[in-house]
Design a protein around this motif. Structure first.
Motif, PDB file in Angstrom:
ATOM      1  N   MET A 112       0.843  -1.181   0.000  1.00  0.00           N
ATOM      2  CA  MET A 112       0.000   0.000   0.000  1.00  0.00           C
ATOM      3  C   MET A 112       0.883   1.237   0.000  1.00  0.00           C
ATOM      4  SD  MET A 112      -2.548   1.522   2.919  1.00  0.00           S
ATOM      5  CE  MET A 112      -3.708   0.192   2.905  1.00  0.00           C
ATOM      6  N   THR A 113       0.539   2.164  -0.865  1.00  0.00           N
ATOM      7  CA  THR A 113       1.270   3.436  -0.943  1.00  0.00           C
ATOM      8  C   THR A 113       0.300   4.570  -0.655  1.00  0.00           C
ATOM      9  OG1 THR A 113       2.664   2.508  -2.668  1.00  0.00           O
ATOM     10  CG2 THR A 113       2.646   4.928  -2.463  1.00  0.00           C
ATOM     11  N   VAL A 114       0.737   5.517   0.165  1.00  0.00           N
ATOM     12  CA  VAL A 114      -0.073   6.709   0.414  1.00  0.00           C
ATOM     13  C   VAL A 114       0.726   7.908  -0.073  1.00  0.00           C
ATOM     14  CG1 VAL A 114      -1.242   8.152   2.126  1.00  0.00           C
ATOM     15  CG2 VAL A 114      -1.116   5.661   2.456  1.00  0.00           C
ATOM     16  N   ARG A 115       0.123   8.662  -0.997  1.00  0.00           N
ATOM     17  CA  ARG A 115       0.822   9.831  -1.530  1.00  0.00           C
ATOM     18  C   ARG A 115      -0.008  11.065  -1.205  1.00  0.00           C
ATOM     19  NH1 ARG A 115       3.229  10.651  -7.656  1.00  0.00           N
ATOM     20  NH2 ARG A 115       3.922  12.806  -7.380  1.00  0.00           N
ATOM     21  N   VAL A 116       0.599  12.006  -0.513  1.00  0.00           N
ATOM     22  CA  VAL A 116      -0.110  13.215  -0.102  1.00  0.00           C
ATOM     23  C   VAL A 116       0.169  14.320  -1.107  1.00  0.00           C
ATOM     24  CG1 VAL A 116      -0.494  14.885   1.747  1.00  0.00           C
ATOM     25  CG2 VAL A 116       0.111  12.514   2.319  1.00  0.00           C
ATOM     26  N   CYS A 117      -0.899  14.840  -1.697  1.00  0.00           N
ATOM     27  CA  CYS A 117      -0.778  15.941  -2.674  1.00  0.00           C
ATOM     28  C   CYS A 117      -1.187  17.241  -1.989  1.00  0.00           C
ATOM     29  CB  CYS A 117      -1.695  15.684  -3.860  1.00  0.00           C
ATOM     30  SG  CYS A 117      -1.365  14.104  -4.694  1.00  0.00           S
ATOM     31  N   ARG A 118      -0.586  18.341  -2.436  1.00  0.00           N
ATOM     32  CA  ARG A 118      -0.807  19.629  -1.767  1.00  0.00           C
ATOM     33  C   ARG A 118      -2.295  19.962  -1.686  1.00  0.00           C
ATOM     34  NH1 ARG A 118       1.964  22.972  -4.982  1.00  0.00           N
ATOM     35  NH2 ARG A 118       0.098  23.627  -6.127  1.00  0.00           N
ATOM     36  N   ASP A 119      -2.996  19.788  -2.785  1.00  0.00           N
ATOM     37  CA  ASP A 119      -4.428  20.133  -2.785  1.00  0.00           C
ATOM     38  C   ASP A 119      -5.152  19.288  -3.832  1.00  0.00           C
ATOM     39  OD1 ASP A 119      -3.407  23.170  -4.434  1.00  0.00           O
ATOM     40  OD2 ASP A 119      -3.970  21.233  -5.325  1.00  0.00           O
ATOM     41  N   ALA A 120      -6.439  19.522  -3.958  1.00  0.00           N
ATOM     42  CA  ALA A 120      -7.265  18.679  -4.845  1.00  0.00           C
ATOM     43  C   ALA A 120      -6.869  18.834  -6.309  1.00  0.00           C
ATOM     44  CB  ALA A 120      -8.736  19.017  -4.648  1.00  0.00           C
ATOM     45  N   ASP A 121      -6.381  20.013  -6.679  1.00  0.00           N
ATOM     46  CA  ASP A 121      -5.964  20.203  -8.083  1.00  0.00           C
ATOM     47  C   ASP A 121      -4.722  19.388  -8.397  1.00  0.00           C
ATOM     48  OD1 ASP A 121      -7.005  23.676  -8.100  1.00  0.00           O
ATOM     49  OD2 ASP A 121      -8.057  21.883  -8.807  1.00  0.00           O
ATOM     50  N   VAL A 122      -3.749  19.428  -7.482  1.00  0.00           N
ATOM     51  CA  VAL A 122      -2.544  18.628  -7.681  1.00  0.00           C
ATOM     52  C   VAL A 122      -2.904  17.147  -7.678  1.00  0.00           C
ATOM     53  CG1 VAL A 122      -0.327  17.976  -6.674  1.00  0.00           C
ATOM     54  CG2 VAL A 122      -1.022  20.386  -6.694  1.00  0.00           C
ATOM     55  N   LEU A 123      -3.814  16.777  -6.769  1.00  0.00           N
ATOM     56  CA  LEU A 123      -4.247  15.367  -6.706  1.00  0.00           C
ATOM     57  C   LEU A 123      -4.817  14.933  -8.050  1.00  0.00           C
ATOM     58  CD1 LEU A 123      -6.299  13.757  -3.822  1.00  0.00           C
ATOM     59  CD2 LEU A 123      -6.789  13.236  -6.202  1.00  0.00           C
ATOM     60  N   ALA A 124      -5.638  15.767  -8.657  1.00  0.00           N
ATOM     61  CA  ALA A 124      -6.261  15.417  -9.946  1.00  0.00           C
ATOM     62  C   ALA A 124      -5.203  15.214 -11.027  1.00  0.00           C
ATOM     63  CB  ALA A 124      -7.240  16.511 -10.362  1.00  0.00           C
ATOM     64  N   SER A 125      -4.188  16.068 -11.045  1.00  0.00           N
ATOM     65  CA  SER A 125      -3.129  15.933 -12.055  1.00  0.00           C
ATOM     66  C   SER A 125      -2.286  14.684 -11.820  1.00  0.00           C
ATOM     67  CB  SER A 125      -2.233  17.178 -12.042  1.00  0.00           C
ATOM     68  OG  SER A 125      -3.011  18.328 -12.366  1.00  0.00           O
ATOM     69  N   VAL A 126      -1.951  14.437 -10.564  1.00  0.00           N
ATOM     70  CA  VAL A 126      -1.159  13.238 -10.229  1.00  0.00           C
ATOM     71  C   VAL A 126      -1.958  11.976 -10.545  1.00  0.00           C
ATOM     72  CG1 VAL A 126      -0.101  11.933  -8.320  1.00  0.00           C
ATOM     73  CG2 VAL A 126       0.235  14.426  -8.481  1.00  0.00           C
ATOM     74  N   ALA A 127      -3.252  12.023 -10.243  1.00  0.00           N
ATOM     75  CA  ALA A 127      -4.114  10.857 -10.521  1.00  0.00           C
ATOM     76  C   ALA A 127      -4.204  10.599 -12.020  1.00  0.00           C
ATOM     77  CB  ALA A 127      -5.502  11.085  -9.941  1.00  0.00           C
ATOM     78  N   ALA A 128      -4.378  11.647 -12.797  1.00  0.00           N
ATOM     79  CA  ALA A 128      -4.473  11.477 -14.252  1.00  0.00           C
ATOM     80  C   ALA A 128      -3.190  10.856 -14.798  1.00  0.00           C
ATOM     81  CB  ALA A 128      -4.756  12.817 -14.922  1.00  0.00           C
ATOM     82  N   ASP A 129      -2.042  11.340 -14.322  1.00  0.00           N
ATOM     83  CA  ASP A 129      -0.766  10.772 -14.781  1.00  0.00           C
ATOM     84  C   ASP A 129      -0.649   9.303 -14.389  1.00  0.00           C
ATOM     85  OD1 ASP A 129       1.200  13.820 -14.192  1.00  0.00           O
ATOM     86  OD2 ASP A 129      -0.126  13.204 -15.846  1.00  0.00           O
ATOM     87  N   ALA A 130      -1.090   8.975 -13.186  1.00  0.00           N
ATOM     88  CA  ALA A 130      -1.010   7.574 -12.729  1.00  0.00           C
ATOM     89  C   ALA A 130      -1.916   6.674 -13.560  1.00  0.00           C
ATOM     90  CB  ALA A 130      -1.401   7.496 -11.246  1.00  0.00           C
ATOM     91  N   ILE A 131      -3.081   7.161 -13.915  1.00  0.00           N
ATOM     92  CA  ILE A 131      -4.017   6.383 -14.731  1.00  0.00           C
ATOM     93  C   ILE A 131      -3.446   6.172 -16.133  1.00  0.00           C
ATOM     94  CG2 ILE A 131      -6.302   6.435 -15.817  1.00  0.00           C
ATOM     95  CD1 ILE A 131      -7.190   8.058 -13.239  1.00  0.00           C
ATOM     96  N   LEU A 132      -2.862   7.233 -16.697  1.00  0.00           N
ATOM     97  CA  LEU A 132      -2.263   7.102 -18.038  1.00  0.00           C
ATOM     98  C   LEU A 132      -1.097   6.124 -18.021  1.00  0.00           C
ATOM     99  CD1 LEU A 132      -2.423  10.844 -19.117  1.00  0.00           C
ATOM    100  CD2 LEU A 132      -3.764   8.943 -20.088  1.00  0.00           C
ATOM    101  N   GLU A 133      -0.357   6.125 -16.920  1.00  0.00           N
ATOM    102  CA  GLU A 133       0.779   5.190 -16.814  1.00  0.00           C
ATOM    103  C   GLU A 133       0.265   3.750 -16.718  1.00  0.00           C
ATOM    104  OE1 GLU A 133       3.506   6.208 -13.690  1.00  0.00           O
ATOM    105  OE2 GLU A 133       4.478   4.233 -13.732  1.00  0.00           O
ATOM    106  N   ALA A 134      -0.800   3.560 -15.948  1.00  0.00           N
ATOM    107  CA  ALA A 134      -1.401   2.211 -15.843  1.00  0.00           C
ATOM    108  C   ALA A 134      -1.932   1.769 -17.195  1.00  0.00           C
ATOM    109  CB  ALA A 134      -2.519   2.221 -14.802  1.00  0.00           C
ATOM    110  N   ALA A 135      -2.506   2.712 -17.931  1.00  0.00           N
ATOM    111  CA  ALA A 135      -3.025   2.382 -19.263  1.00  0.00           C
ATOM    112  C   ALA A 135      -1.894   1.970 -20.193  1.00  0.00           C
ATOM    113  CB  ALA A 135      -3.778   3.580 -19.831  1.00  0.00           C
ATOM    114  N   ALA A 136      -0.797   2.713 -20.168  1.00  0.00           N
ATOM    115  CA  ALA A 136       0.333   2.395 -21.054  1.00  0.00           C
ATOM    116  C   ALA A 136       0.878   1.000 -20.748  1.00  0.00           C
ATOM    117  CB  ALA A 136       1.424   3.448 -20.881  1.00  0.00           C
ATOM    118  N   THR A 137       0.993   0.687 -19.461  1.00  0.00           N
ATOM    119  CA  THR A 137       1.505  -0.637 -19.072  1.00  0.00           C
ATOM    120  C   THR A 137       0.562  -1.750 -19.534  1.00  0.00           C
ATOM    121  OG1 THR A 137       2.592   0.315 -17.132  1.00  0.00           O
ATOM    122  CG2 THR A 137       2.178  -2.065 -17.107  1.00  0.00           C
ATOM    123  N   ALA A 138      -0.730  -1.558 -19.281  1.00  0.00           N
ATOM    124  CA  ALA A 138      -1.709  -2.594 -19.641  1.00  0.00           C
ATOM    125  C   ALA A 138      -1.758  -2.801 -21.152  1.00  0.00           C
ATOM    126  CB  ALA A 138      -3.086  -2.202 -19.114  1.00  0.00           C
TER     127      ALA A 138
END
Ligand code: 6PG
Length: 243
Positions: free
Chosen positions: A1-27
């Motif tokens: 389990m990894t917990v990543r703390v983002c400064r605010d909801a906007d940063v969280l949204a950008s980090v989440a989008a990048d993580a989803i795109l990375e998961a998509a590329a791998t899959a």
């Protein structure tokens, strides 16, 4: 389990989008397609908007989009999770329509919808309907103030469902007070990866409980058998977490 703390909801949204795109590329690289179960509620909307930005480096034609849960309301109801996802993402990117699978809510009962959705999953994943659950490449989830996730609410029978891939639930204590259709723990825990998106001070207390493994928090029972769990949280939600 990894917990990543983002400064605010906007940063969280950008980090989440990048993580989803990375998961998509791998899959897509490893299996030729990307199967994702989208989350409902309000938190994911910003992330969906980031994904919908032009020129995102992904092969949308290889995305297979499902839903982790749905409110048992008409598809055009403003409370619909699939309606939110369509407005924020699905209608804004070149997906293959036949590869987008909303949970049907026009059936007589939510139990009928759950059974139909399980059959849809079996077809989409080309697996036996009475076999092990489908293995999503990525499941997006939120966290409710009461510790629920998807539509697995504290005290509800759906928590005990250990065979069906999809089930239904009576309304939880949090709005909207409507019946739900939801993936079950067996399906969530079959995922290759789970990504929780949690933002806001009202999530600080449930997040602390979940990360402490509190048995009263349904979200604490999301522990994929062989997959990963990543919590993307903003500073407000992380306020009570011992860093
Ligand atoms: C729903 C979601 C639900 C949501 C949490 C958090 O249908 O509402 O599936 O599980 O993820 O309640 O909701 P917010 O993101 O709106 O706080």
């Amino acid at each position: 389990m990894t917990v990543r703390v983002c400064r605010d909801a906007d940063v969280l949204a950008s980090v989440a989008a990048d993580a989803i795109l990375e998961a998509a590329a791998t899959a897509i690289r490893e299996r030729g397609r990307f199967s994702i179960a989208l989350a409902g509620g309000s938190t994911p909307e910003k992330t969906y908007g980031r994904l919908a930005q032009p020129n995102r480096a992904t092969d949308w034609a290889r995305w297979w989009c499902f839903f982790g849960d749905e409110r048992f309301v008409p598809a055009d109801d403003p409370r619909s999770n699939s309606g939110m996802a369509k407005r924020a993402l699905l209608d804004r990117v070149p997906l293959v329509a036949e590869q987008v699978f909303p949970i049907p809510t026009d059936r007589p009962t939510p139990a009928d919808s759950a059974a139909d959705y399980a059959a849809t999953l079996a077809r989409a994943f080309a697996i036996l309907a009475d076999g092990p659950p489908p293995r999503f490449d990525l499941v997006l989830l939120g966290l409710g103030d009461d510790g629920h996730t998807a539509s697995l609410f504290p005290g509800q029978p759906a928590l005990a469902e250990d065979r069906a891939w999809v089930t239904w639930s009576a309304p939880g204590v949090l709005p909207p007070p409507v019946e739900r259709v939801t993936l079950t723990f067996p399906t969530l825990n079959a995922a290759r990866a789970v990504l929780f998106l949690v933002a806001g001070a009202n999530k600080a207390a449930p997040l602390r409980e979940v990360l402490a493994g509190s048995p009263s928090c349904p979200a604490a029972r999301v522990r994929p058998t062989t997959g990963t769990v990543t919590w993307l949280v903003d500073g407000a939600a992380a306020a009570l977490v011992d860093r």
